[in-house]
Design a protein around this motif. Structure first.
Motif, short mmCIF file in Angstrom:
data_model
loop_
_atom_site.label_atom_id
_atom_site.label_comp_id
_atom_site.label_asym_id
_atom_site.label_seq_id
_atom_site.Cartn_x
_atom_site.Cartn_y
_atom_site.Cartn_z
N ASP A 158 0.71 -1.07 0.07
CA ASP A 158 0.01 -0.09 -0.06
C ASP A 158 0.96 1.10 0.15
N THR A 159 0.52 2.25 -0.78
CA THR A 159 1.16 3.60 -0.50
C THR A 159 0.31 4.64 -0.13
N TYR A 160 0.64 5.78 0.61
CA TYR A 160 -0.26 6.86 0.52
C TYR A 160 0.75 7.86 1.25
N VAL A 161 -0.13 8.93 1.30
CA VAL A 161 0.81 10.27 1.88
C VAL A 161 0.23 10.80 3.06
N LEU A 162 0.84 11.07 4.27
CA LEU A 162 0.41 11.78 5.35
C LEU A 162 0.47 13.24 5.47
N GLY B 152 8.82 13.10 16.06
CA GLY B 152 7.19 13.47 15.94
C GLY B 152 6.74 12.98 14.71
N TYR B 153 7.24 12.93 13.50
CA TYR B 153 6.61 12.43 12.30
C TYR B 153 6.57 10.94 12.22
N ILE B 154 7.57 10.30 12.74
CA ILE B 154 7.55 8.86 12.56
C ILE B 154 6.71 8.45 13.47
N LYS B 155 6.30 9.18 14.72
CA LYS B 155 5.22 8.54 15.59
C LYS B 155 4.18 8.87 15.10
N THR B 156 3.74 9.92 14.35
CA THR B 156 2.59 10.06 13.55
C THR B 156 2.40 8.95 12.33
N VAL B 157 3.49 8.56 11.79
CA VAL B 157 3.35 7.33 10.70
C VAL B 157 2.80 6.21 11.71
N ILE B 158 3.54 5.84 12.94
CA ILE B 158 3.17 4.68 13.50
C ILE B 158 1.66 4.82 14.01
#
Length: 161
Positions: A32-36, A104-110
């Motif tokens: 799957d691919t997506y953009v946050l 913070g961004y990687i936490k958002t990804v998780i």
């Protein structure tokens, strides 16, 4: 003869440079691919079928400086491992020149992966080489209760206690 080889080599390099880049993933893996946000694409590698009622370990695969998240996942075999071991691997595009400022961004990804997929929140891991390893260390230092473990290779940052 030497000039002819140089011309042929140059033509070959130009042709290769304009070819679209593609990464082949294991057949038994779903991607799957997506953009946050403005960071770019997030790539998720999953078993083809996620079974109802089951939760899956999550591995955050962090690329090295100037690396390619998709290429590093397939090059290191994480796409195959995702299917064989029934895990979910997420490889986000991020500012791979930074460490602490990207936690913070990687936490958002998780957090997003937990919302999208049936993640076992007690089995979340981060792995990376070079700056990806440094970011794994920064992530576990910033959010000590978030990760079950990290695998950080070829990195050098102080870990906060």
């Amino acid at each position: 003869m030497k000039n002819r080889i140089i011309v042929l080599l140059t033509a070959w390099l130009i042709c290769c440079a304009v070819q679209p880049f593609s990464v082949a993933i294991a057949e038994e893996t779903r991607m799957d691919t997506y953009v946050l946000d403005q960071h770019g694409t997030v790539y998720a590698y999953l078993p083809q079928i996620l079974k109802d009622g089951e939760s899956y370990p999550l591995v955050i695969a962090l690329n090295c400086t100037t690396g390619d998240p998709q290429g590093e996942v397939t090059g290191n075999g994480w796409d195959t491992i995702a299917a064989e071991e029934n895990i979910i691997v997420v490889a986000p595009t991020y500012n791979d020149y930074a460490t602490w400022s990207e936690t913070g961004y990687i936490k958002t990804v998780i957090d997003d992966a937990i919302e999208r997929y049936p993640i076992n929140t007690r089995r979340i891991y981060a792995t990376g080489f070079s700056n990806g390893g440094a970011l794994s260390g920064a992530l576990v230092s910033t959010y000590p209760d978030l990760l079950a473990g990290i695998s950080a290779m070829g990195w050098m940052i102080p870990v906060r206690s």
